[in-house]
Design a protein around this motif. Structure first.
Motif, PDB file in Angstrom:
ATOM      1  N   MET A  83     -54.681  -3.039  -4.469  1.00  0.00           N
ATOM      2  CA  MET A  83     -54.659  -2.787  -3.076  1.00  0.00           C
ATOM      3  C   MET A  83     -53.237  -2.394  -2.503  1.00  0.00           C
ATOM      4  N   ALA A  84     -52.973  -1.220  -2.120  1.00  0.00           N
ATOM      5  CA  ALA A  84     -51.776  -0.643  -1.559  1.00  0.00           C
ATOM      6  C   ALA A  84     -51.411  -1.407  -0.325  1.00  0.00           C
ATOM      7  N   ASP A  85     -52.409  -1.706   0.497  1.00  0.00           N
ATOM      8  CA  ASP A  85     -52.353  -2.160   2.027  1.00  0.00           C
ATOM      9  C   ASP A  85     -52.335  -3.899   1.627  1.00  0.00           C
ATOM     10  N   PRO A  86     -51.114  -4.263   1.968  1.00  0.00           N
ATOM     11  CA  PRO A  86     -50.811  -5.924   2.111  1.00  0.00           C
ATOM     12  C   PRO A  86     -51.903  -6.686   2.504  1.00  0.00           C
ATOM     13  N   VAL A  87     -52.544  -6.329   3.617  1.00  0.00           N
ATOM     14  CA  VAL A  87     -53.625  -6.936   4.316  1.00  0.00           C
ATOM     15  C   VAL A  87     -54.835  -7.158   3.484  1.00  0.00           C
ATOM     16  N   GLU A  88     -55.132  -5.975   2.801  1.00  0.00           N
ATOM     17  CA  GLU A  88     -56.334  -5.821   2.033  1.00  0.00           C
ATOM     18  C   GLU A  88     -55.962  -6.458   0.692  1.00  0.00           C
ATOM     19  N   ALA A  89     -54.791  -6.601   0.021  1.00  0.00           N
ATOM     20  CA  ALA A  89     -54.273  -7.273  -0.905  1.00  0.00           C
ATOM     21  C   ALA A  89     -54.873  -8.704  -0.721  1.00  0.00           C
ATOM     22  N   LEU A  90     -54.139  -9.431   0.308  1.00  0.00           N
ATOM     23  CA  LEU A  90     -54.474 -10.555   0.673  1.00  0.00           C
ATOM     24  C   LEU A  90     -56.047 -10.923   0.666  1.00  0.00           C
ATOM     25  N   ARG A  91     -56.816 -10.153   1.331  1.00  0.00           N
ATOM     26  CA  ARG A  91     -58.126 -10.049   1.360  1.00  0.00           C
ATOM     27  C   ARG A  91     -58.800 -10.397  -0.059  1.00  0.00           C
ATOM     28  N   GLY A  92     -58.276  -9.337  -0.992  1.00  0.00           N
ATOM     29  CA  GLY A  92     -58.711  -9.335  -2.292  1.00  0.00           C
ATOM     30  C   GLY A  92     -58.455 -10.411  -2.886  1.00  0.00           C
ATOM     31  N   VAL A  93     -57.387 -11.111  -2.765  1.00  0.00           N
ATOM     32  CA  VAL A  93     -56.954 -12.264  -3.483  1.00  0.00           C
ATOM     33  C   VAL A  93     -57.908 -13.421  -3.116  1.00  0.00           C
ATOM     34  N   THR A  94     -58.198 -13.579  -1.842  1.00  0.00           N
ATOM     35  CA  THR A  94     -58.924 -14.639  -1.424  1.00  0.00           C
ATOM     36  C   THR A  94     -60.327 -14.411  -1.768  1.00  0.00           C
ATOM     37  N   PHE A  95     -61.028 -13.199  -1.859  1.00  0.00           N
ATOM     38  CA  PHE A  95     -62.218 -13.179  -2.217  1.00  0.00           C
ATOM     39  C   PHE A  95     -62.342 -13.139  -3.832  1.00  0.00           C
ATOM     40  N   THR A  96     -61.334 -12.496  -4.742  1.00  0.00           N
ATOM     41  CA  THR A  96     -61.274 -12.830  -5.861  1.00  0.00           C
ATOM     42  C   THR A  96     -61.519 -14.301  -6.417  1.00  0.00           C
ATOM     43  N   TYR A  97     -60.824 -15.081  -5.646  1.00  0.00           N
ATOM     44  CA  TYR A  97     -60.588 -16.477  -6.191  1.00  0.00           C
ATOM     45  C   TYR A  97     -62.005 -17.153  -5.980  1.00  0.00           C
ATOM     46  N   PHE A  98     -62.764 -16.771  -5.050  1.00  0.00           N
ATOM     47  CA  PHE A  98     -64.244 -17.471  -4.942  1.00  0.00           C
ATOM     48  C   PHE A  98     -64.965 -16.720  -6.074  1.00  0.00           C
ATOM     49  N   ASP A  99     -64.869 -15.464  -6.120  1.00  0.00           N
ATOM     50  CA  ASP A  99     -65.780 -14.530  -7.161  1.00  0.00           C
ATOM     51  C   ASP A  99     -65.416 -15.194  -8.660  1.00  0.00           C
ATOM     52  N   ALA A 100     -64.057 -15.425  -8.845  1.00  0.00           N
ATOM     53  CA  ALA A 100     -63.949 -15.559 -10.421  1.00  0.00           C
ATOM     54  C   ALA A 100     -64.471 -17.219 -10.683  1.00  0.00           C
ATOM     55  N   ALA A 101     -64.455 -18.096  -9.489  1.00  0.00           N
ATOM     56  CA  ALA A 101     -64.704 -19.423  -9.848  1.00  0.00           C
ATOM     57  C   ALA A 101     -66.342 -19.461  -9.840  1.00  0.00           C
ATOM     58  N   ARG A 102     -67.107 -18.569  -9.118  1.00  0.00           N
ATOM     59  CA  ARG A 102     -68.479 -18.415  -9.444  1.00  0.00           C
ATOM     60  C   ARG A 102     -68.842 -17.819 -10.643  1.00  0.00           C
ATOM     61  N   ALA A 103     -67.867 -16.958 -11.169  1.00  0.00           N
ATOM     62  CA  ALA A 103     -68.306 -16.371 -12.386  1.00  0.00           C
ATOM     63  C   ALA A 103     -68.078 -17.163 -13.681  1.00  0.00           C
ATOM     64  N   ARG A 104     -67.157 -17.982 -13.399  1.00  0.00           N
ATOM     65  CA  ARG A 104     -66.764 -18.875 -14.816  1.00  0.00           C
ATOM     66  C   ARG A 104     -66.733 -20.054 -14.250  1.00  0.00           C
ATOM     67  N   PRO A 105     -67.631 -20.796 -13.697  1.00  0.00           N
ATOM     68  CA  PRO A 105     -67.549 -22.110 -13.307  1.00  0.00           C
ATOM     69  C   PRO A 105     -66.805 -23.323 -14.078  1.00  0.00           C
ATOM     70  N   ARG A 106     -67.389 -23.175 -15.479  1.00  0.00           N
ATOM     71  CA  ARG A 106     -66.656 -24.155 -16.389  1.00  0.00           C
ATOM     72  C   ARG A 106     -65.088 -24.023 -16.458  1.00  0.00           C
ATOM     73  N   MET A 107     -64.625 -22.680 -16.539  1.00  0.00           N
ATOM     74  CA  MET A 107     -63.420 -22.358 -16.587  1.00  0.00           C
ATOM     75  C   MET A 107     -62.532 -22.802 -15.379  1.00  0.00           C
ATOM     76  N   TYR A 108     -63.342 -22.724 -14.181  1.00  0.00           N
ATOM     77  CA  TYR A 108     -62.696 -23.071 -12.955  1.00  0.00           C
ATOM     78  C   TYR A 108     -62.815 -24.629 -12.918  1.00  0.00           C
ATOM     79  N   GLU A 109     -63.614 -25.255 -13.347  1.00  0.00           N
ATOM     80  CA  GLU A 109     -63.784 -26.777 -13.600  1.00  0.00           C
ATOM     81  C   GLU A 109     -62.570 -27.218 -14.129  1.00  0.00           C
ATOM     82  N   LEU A 110     -62.136 -26.362 -14.952  1.00  0.00           N
ATOM     83  CA  LEU A 110     -60.833 -27.230 -15.735  1.00  0.00           C
ATOM     84  C   LEU A 110     -59.535 -27.203 -14.929  1.00  0.00           C
TER      85      LEU A 110
END
Length: 205
Positions: A83-110
């Motif tokens: 994301m070129a826009d910093p506000v959208e980049a921060l939003r993307g980081v937040t949403f990606t944290y959640f998405d990554a955790a849900r996509a790989r729950p065991r990796m996140y558990e580590l």
């Protein structure tokens, strides 16, 4: 008699192979499935040989946790850089944290599976943690550089608040506590807005 492996890349290759097996066992059965006998047997070596690359089960768990933090750092960095826009980049980081955790729950558990010495006394683990959190902090600092946004406190504290908020939602989902009519996808945008409003003063026209 075969000559012992002495080259760093050879040692690292075997360590990586043992960790690959350990992670497979963890994802299938958690910590209880990660015995040295199981790891070495699946890898194809003796337990004694495995012990020459990792001193204990705790040592393996710490190495897997370092891997997990590097994985999360890569995921968050990819989101921030897309994301070129910093506000959208921060939003993307937040949403990606959640998405990554849900996509790989065991990796996140580590990330939150301490099994040996305190994290604070493990420099490599602490460096991996700082690296992952640092992506969030840099995204926050980029927003703070915009003329309409002013941080209420230091970026490190703000990054921790974002991390706490995202991890809290993941934990509630994993524990089955979102049972009063809300879905995580409904909560996450509001959680993001509430958090960003809490750490920034925004100029209004």
């Amino acid at each position: 008699m075969a000559r012992p492996l002495t080259k760093p890349e050879q040692v690292q290759s075997i360590r990586d192979g043992l960790l690959d097996v350990a992670q497979q066992l963890f994802e299938a059965g958690g910590l209880a499935a990660m015995s040295f006998r199981a790891i070495s047997g699946r890898y194809g070596c003796s337990s004694m040989k495995a012990y020459s690359y990792f001193s204990s089960k705790a040592d393996i768990v710490d190495a897997l946790r370092i891997r997990a933090y590097h994985w999360l750092e890569r995921e968050l960095a990819r989101a921030a850089q897309s994301m070129a826009d910093p506000v959208e980049a921060l939003r993307g980081v937040t949403f990606t944290y959640f998405d990554a955790a849900r996509a790989r729950p065991r990796m996140y558990e580590l990330l939150y599976t301490p099994h040996g010495e305190k994290d604070e006394t493990h420099p490599d683990l602490m460096a991996a943690k700082v690296g992952a959190l640092g992506v969030c902090q840099k995204a926050i600092e980029a927003v703070a550089d915009l003329p309409d946004y002013t941080l209420k406190f230091e970026p490190s504290k703000a990054a921790h608040l974002f991390w706490i908020a995202a991890h809290g939602l993941v934990s509630l989902c994993d524990g089955g506590f979102l049972v009063v009519g809300y879905e995580a996808d409904e909560i996450l945008p509001t959680l993001y807005e509430t958090t960003i409003n809490g750490i920034f003063e925004r100029r209004t026209l």
